[in-house]
Design a protein around this motif. Structure first.
Motif, PDB file in Angstrom:
ATOM      1  N   GLU A   1       0.836  -1.209   0.000  1.00  0.00           N
ATOM      2  CA  GLU A   1       0.000   0.000   0.000  1.00  0.00           C
ATOM      3  C   GLU A   1       0.871   1.261   0.000  1.00  0.00           C
ATOM      4  OE1 GLU A   1      -3.349   2.197   2.834  1.00  0.00           O
ATOM      5  OE2 GLU A   1      -2.779   0.104   3.207  1.00  0.00           O
ATOM      6  N   LEU A   2       1.965   1.221   0.738  1.00  0.00           N
ATOM      7  CA  LEU A   2       2.872   2.369   0.766  1.00  0.00           C
ATOM      8  C   LEU A   2       3.541   2.582  -0.593  1.00  0.00           C
ATOM      9  CD1 LEU A   2       4.551   1.853   4.271  1.00  0.00           C
ATOM     10  CD2 LEU A   2       3.047   3.743   3.615  1.00  0.00           C
ATOM     11  N   HIS A   3       3.986   1.504  -1.230  1.00  0.00           N
ATOM     12  CA  HIS A   3       4.592   1.623  -2.555  1.00  0.00           C
ATOM     13  C   HIS A   3       3.582   2.169  -3.566  1.00  0.00           C
ATOM     14  CE1 HIS A   3       8.514   0.154  -1.695  1.00  0.00           C
ATOM     15  NE2 HIS A   3       8.114  -1.050  -1.304  1.00  0.00           N
ATOM     16  N   LYS A   4       2.332   1.747  -3.418  1.00  0.00           N
ATOM     17  CA  LYS A   4       1.280   2.255  -4.308  1.00  0.00           C
ATOM     18  C   LYS A   4       1.093   3.759  -4.104  1.00  0.00           C
ATOM     19  CE  LYS A   4      -3.649   1.712  -5.349  1.00  0.00           C
ATOM     20  NZ  LYS A   4      -4.913   1.031  -4.959  1.00  0.00           N
ATOM     21  N   ARG A   5       1.117   4.184  -2.825  1.00  0.00           N
ATOM     22  CA  ARG A   5       0.957   5.609  -2.532  1.00  0.00           C
ATOM     23  C   ARG A   5       2.139   6.414  -3.085  1.00  0.00           C
ATOM     24  NH1 ARG A   5      -1.294   8.487   2.789  1.00  0.00           N
ATOM     25  NH2 ARG A   5      -2.977   7.113   2.161  1.00  0.00           N
ATOM     26  N   ILE A   6       3.342   5.869  -2.954  1.00  0.00           N
ATOM     27  CA  ILE A   6       4.521   6.555  -3.500  1.00  0.00           C
ATOM     28  C   ILE A   6       4.387   6.722  -5.004  1.00  0.00           C
ATOM     29  CG2 ILE A   6       7.017   6.350  -3.886  1.00  0.00           C
ATOM     30  CD1 ILE A   6       7.121   4.826  -1.181  1.00  0.00           C
ATOM     31  N   THR A   7       3.970   5.655  -5.690  1.00  0.00           N
ATOM     32  CA  THR A   7       3.819   5.705  -7.152  1.00  0.00           C
ATOM     33  C   THR A   7       2.759   6.719  -7.560  1.00  0.00           C
ATOM     34  OG1 THR A   7       4.460   3.375  -7.314  1.00  0.00           O
ATOM     35  CG2 THR A   7       3.317   4.326  -9.206  1.00  0.00           C
ATOM     36  N   GLU A   8       1.615   6.691  -6.870  1.00  0.00           N
ATOM     37  CA  GLU A   8       0.533   7.628  -7.198  1.00  0.00           C
ATOM     38  C   GLU A   8       0.973   9.076  -6.973  1.00  0.00           C
ATOM     39  OE1 GLU A   8      -2.662   6.359  -4.742  1.00  0.00           O
ATOM     40  OE2 GLU A   8      -3.328   4.770  -6.114  1.00  0.00           O
ATOM     41  N   THR A   9       1.700   9.313  -5.881  1.00  0.00           N
ATOM     42  CA  THR A   9       2.170  10.670  -5.590  1.00  0.00           C
ATOM     43  C   THR A   9       3.173  11.133  -6.640  1.00  0.00           C
ATOM     44  OG1 THR A   9       1.887  10.191  -3.230  1.00  0.00           O
ATOM     45  CG2 THR A   9       3.148  12.150  -3.795  1.00  0.00           C
ATOM     46  N   GLU A  10       4.079  10.234  -7.042  1.00  0.00           N
ATOM     47  CA  GLU A  10       5.038  10.558  -8.105  1.00  0.00           C
ATOM     48  C   GLU A  10       4.312  10.925  -9.395  1.00  0.00           C
ATOM     49  OE1 GLU A  10       8.183  10.946  -8.247  1.00  0.00           O
ATOM     50  OE2 GLU A  10       9.167   9.843  -6.633  1.00  0.00           O
ATOM     51  N   GLN A  11       3.275  10.164  -9.723  1.00  0.00           N
ATOM     52  CA  GLN A  11       2.525  10.442 -10.951  1.00  0.00           C
ATOM     53  C   GLN A  11       1.832  11.797 -10.884  1.00  0.00           C
ATOM     54  OE1 GLN A  11      -0.031   7.009 -11.146  1.00  0.00           O
ATOM     55  NE2 GLN A  11       1.506   5.733 -12.163  1.00  0.00           N
ATOM     56  N   ARG A  12       1.263  12.122  -9.736  1.00  0.00           N
ATOM     57  CA  ARG A  12       0.591  13.416  -9.588  1.00  0.00           C
ATOM     58  C   ARG A  12       1.595  14.561  -9.686  1.00  0.00           C
ATOM     59  NH1 ARG A  12      -2.958  12.894  -4.259  1.00  0.00           N
ATOM     60  NH2 ARG A  12      -3.581  15.018  -4.861  1.00  0.00           N
TER      61      ARG A  12
ATOM     62  N   PHE B   1       4.264  18.899 -12.955  1.00  0.00           N
ATOM     63  CA  PHE B   1       5.468  19.430 -13.613  1.00  0.00           C
ATOM     64  C   PHE B   1       5.286  19.525 -15.130  1.00  0.00           C
ATOM     65  CE2 PHE B   1       7.954  17.489  -9.850  1.00  0.00           C
ATOM     66  CZ  PHE B   1       7.806  18.667  -9.114  1.00  0.00           C
ATOM     67  N   ASP B   2       4.617  18.518 -15.719  1.00  0.00           N
ATOM     68  CA  ASP B   2       4.347  18.553 -17.158  1.00  0.00           C
ATOM     69  C   ASP B   2       3.464  19.746 -17.513  1.00  0.00           C
ATOM     70  OD1 ASP B   2       5.863  16.313 -17.534  1.00  0.00           O
ATOM     71  OD2 ASP B   2       4.164  14.912 -17.562  1.00  0.00           O
ATOM     72  N   ALA B   3       2.443  20.000 -16.662  1.00  0.00           N
ATOM     73  CA  ALA B   3       1.535  21.120 -16.918  1.00  0.00           C
ATOM     74  C   ALA B   3       2.277  22.458 -16.830  1.00  0.00           C
ATOM     75  CB  ALA B   3       0.384  21.093 -15.914  1.00  0.00           C
ATOM     76  N   ILE B   4       3.224  22.541 -15.887  1.00  0.00           N
ATOM     77  CA  ILE B   4       4.006  23.781 -15.758  1.00  0.00           C
ATOM     78  C   ILE B   4       4.919  23.956 -16.971  1.00  0.00           C
ATOM     79  CG2 ILE B   4       5.801  24.928 -14.402  1.00  0.00           C
ATOM     80  CD1 ILE B   4       4.593  23.495 -11.923  1.00  0.00           C
ATOM     81  N   GLU B   5       5.586  22.867 -17.398  1.00  0.00           N
ATOM     82  CA  GLU B   5       6.499  22.953 -18.548  1.00  0.00           C
ATOM     83  C   GLU B   5       5.773  23.305 -19.837  1.00  0.00           C
ATOM     84  OE1 GLU B   5       8.575  19.275 -18.714  1.00  0.00           O
ATOM     85  OE2 GLU B   5       9.895  19.732 -17.011  1.00  0.00           O
ATOM     86  N   SER B   6       4.550  22.768 -19.991  1.00  0.00           N
ATOM     87  CA  SER B   6       3.801  23.029 -21.228  1.00  0.00           C
ATOM     88  C   SER B   6       3.055  24.361 -21.187  1.00  0.00           C
ATOM     89  CB  SER B   6       2.816  21.887 -21.490  1.00  0.00           C
ATOM     90  OG  SER B   6       1.890  21.795 -20.417  1.00  0.00           O
ATOM     91  N   GLY B   7       3.113  25.059 -20.085  1.00  0.00           N
ATOM     92  CA  GLY B   7       2.450  26.351 -19.977  1.00  0.00           C
ATOM     93  C   GLY B   7       0.994  26.287 -19.581  1.00  0.00           C
ATOM     94  N   VAL B   8       0.487  25.083 -19.341  1.00  0.00           N
ATOM     95  CA  VAL B   8      -0.925  24.946 -18.940  1.00  0.00           C
ATOM     96  C   VAL B   8      -1.132  25.503 -17.528  1.00  0.00           C
ATOM     97  CG1 VAL B   8      -2.795  23.305 -18.489  1.00  0.00           C
ATOM     98  CG2 VAL B   8      -1.251  22.953 -20.435  1.00  0.00           C
ATOM     99  N   ALA B   9      -0.138  25.319 -16.680  1.00  0.00           N
ATOM    100  CA  ALA B   9      -0.223  25.817 -15.299  1.00  0.00           C
ATOM    101  C   ALA B   9       0.911  26.784 -15.035  1.00  0.00           C
ATOM    102  CB  ALA B   9      -0.165  24.652 -14.313  1.00  0.00           C
TER     103      ALA B   9
END
Length: 547
Positions: free
Chosen positions: A400-411, A416-424
């Motif tokens: 469950e902890l590894h799943k939470r780490i993965t989900e947090t990394e994805q978020r 970061f992608d939204a900031i780089e693309s100018g969306v955010a």
């Protein structure tokens, strides 16, 4: 021309919720200002006390107002309240502070209960104060009764839960949301780690005390729930909190003087357990044994084999060493009930028994019954089964902890992608705080996952097989006796923690978990009392395994 009186308003509500929703404070303020305007008073200061009880005087704004009203020169001539109950709900304190203000020329005035200064009106104010105090106590009694019942039904009454738990909505009853506790995966492993360090150590050192655990956590930057450093009191509180075995105790102390309440008034709320009962009981026994008020130093270092663990079966009093003279003039030693020794047979009719005889009886029984491989395997079977269950739960928790780490990394990556693309925009309100929050979750989950993996590895290193049991039994039988014919007290106490002497039998009791820890420590090459610290007695309130 007479100068206008200077007035101060004192506004109070009992509950913070009322203050947050502006239920009463604005109305009190409006009426107070209108009252001053109608009488030509000059309003010079307003004291606001949101969410504070009037059953006592421990209120910051109240004390600030009293301090101002009793100072020289006095800044106001009257203190205006909506009703006397807003001022205080204790009849004695009411008179005390009214007279204290009056001595400095300051008068207390109620908007809704106007009184004069003659003896009749003074008496009426005192009677009102008594009624306010009575009503306050009755309301508190009804509220407490409702909260006790709420706890007995398994619902949380509020406040911050113990670390390792979080509050969740359970059901809706009308407009009210009932809440319960659930295990917080981010901090539950910290609690389990504290218990493991106390009983087993970190795999390098043996069992740790409260101070050593505090240093261990702080040195490894394992922080508290709010990111702070651990203290001795917080570690001790975790080690003694029954909430962790699924029994949260509510209404244990008086709200006014913090005195302990009788058990009949305590409400027990059932919640998910973080620690199994056997582990919790073992911790309480060790804490009790380390308390110098309960176990004097001489008990752990005295010359007799069973001092400190031998008790009278009739009264529960300790069996202590006494000496006597034999018919041939020699001195002999024996164990006798301390209650009988102090008070005679009226205190207890417990018997005395020669020391050599009881020592030989206990040691021989341990050798012949406990320290046989087949008997050890039978005793430890249930403990090993429970350990296997805990290992499975730890694996699930780790996943469950590894799943939470993965989900947090994805978020985080999506942000970061939204900031780089100018969306955010990184400067957008709340975005930096959101990123910081996600990073904190990731770091905490990573730290918890590392500890969970270490616990799994530690459990794997403690696997017990038949060869280990046979080797341990053989070594223990040899080491429990000295070459000179005496006994090794430290080794015996690693196997048995309580001996009860009755008229026709002697009962020897110990802890299965303690026995397993001793076996594992001995198998890993530790030689001091089979891995159990010799200076600590292992008391057991629950006789979970008679040997």
């Amino acid at each position: 021309m007479t100068a206008a009186l200077r007035a101060a308003l004192y506004l109070r509500v009992s509950r913070a919720r009322q203050a947050e929703h502006d239920v009463s404070i604005p109305d009190q303020k409006r009426q107070g200002e209108a009252y001053c305007a109608a009488r030509g008073y000059g309003l010079v200061e307003t004291f606001v006390e949101p969410g504070a009880t009037a059953t006592n005087d421990r209120r910051p704004e109240f004390q600030r107002m009293i301090e101002a009203g009793t100072s020289k020169p006095v800044p106001f001539d009257v203190v205006i309240v909506h009703s006397f109950s807003r001022f205080i709900r204790d009849a004695f304190d009411m008179e005390f502070y009214v007279r204290k203000l009056a001595k400095n020329g300051v008068k207390l005035v109620s908007i809704t209960q106007e009184m004069g200064d003659d003896p009749m009106h003074v008496m009426m104010r005192q009677i009102m104060a008594l009624f306010d105090e009575y009503q306050s106590k009755e309301n508190a009694k009804h509220v407490l009764r409702a909260m006790n019942e709420n706890a007995r039904q398994g619902f949380w009454n509020g406040a911050l839960p113990p670390i390792g738990y979080r509050i969740v909505a359970a059901e809706q009853r009308g407009s009210k949301t009932k809440k319960k506790l659930e295990i917080d995966p981010l901090h539950a492993d910290t609690v389990r780690l504290i218990y493991r360090l106390f009983l087993e150590g970190d795999g390098v050192k043996g069992p740790m005390g409260v101070k050593a655990i505090t240093c261990y956590l702080n040195e490894r930057r394992i922080f508290t729930r709010d990111g702070g450093r651990w203290g001795l009191a917080s570690i001790h509180q975790i080690l003694t909190c029954t909430t962790y075995i699924g029994e949260h105790r509510f209404n244990t102390r008086s709200h006014k003087d913090r005195e302990k309440k009788p058990e009949s008034e305590v409400a027990v709320m059932v919640c998910p357990s973080l620690i199994d009962r056997e582990t919790f009981d073992a911790v309480q026994a060790r804490l009790k044994a380390r308390d110098p008020r309960m176990t004097p130093a001489r008990v752990t270092s005295g010359p007799t084999l069973l001092t400190g663990i031998c008790f009278c079966a009739k009264c529960g009093g300790a069996m202590t060493m006494r000496t006597g003279k034999g018919s041939a003039g020699g001195t002999y030693r024996y164990y006798t009930c301390s209650t009988k020794a102090r008070q005679g047979k009226t205190g207890c009719k417990g018997r005395s028994i020669p020391m050599d005889r009881l020592d030989q009886l206990v040691v021989s029984h341990l050798e012949d019954r406990l320290l046989r491989p087949e008997r050890l395997e039978t005793i430890l079977a249930s403990v090993l089964d429970r350990r296997q269950e805990r290992t499975e739960r730890r694996r699930e928790h780790l996943a469950e902890l590894h799943k939470r780490i993965t989900e947090t990394e994805q978020r985080l990556n999506r942000l970061f992608d939204a900031i780089e693309s100018g969306v955010a925009d990184l400067d957008a309100p709340g975005l930096k705080e959101r990123i910081a929050g996600l990073k904190a979750i990731r770091e905490q989950a990573s730290a918890d996952a590392e500890r969970a993996q270490a616990a799994l590895d530690h459990a794997g290193n403690q696997a017990v097989n038949s060869d280990m049991v046979r080797t341990f039994a053989r070594a223990a039988r040899q080491r429990i006796r000295l070459d000179s014919g005496g006994y090794r007290r430290d080794h015996l106490r690693a196997l048995a923690q309580r001996v009860e002497v009755a008229d026709t039998e002697v009962r020897i009791m110990g802890s299965k978990s303690e026995l397993l820890r001793t076996l594992v420590a001995a198998s890993s090459g530790k030689s001091v009392a089979f891995g159990v610290q010799s200076s600590v007695l292992k008391w057991r309130a629950r006789h979970d395994s008679n040997v």
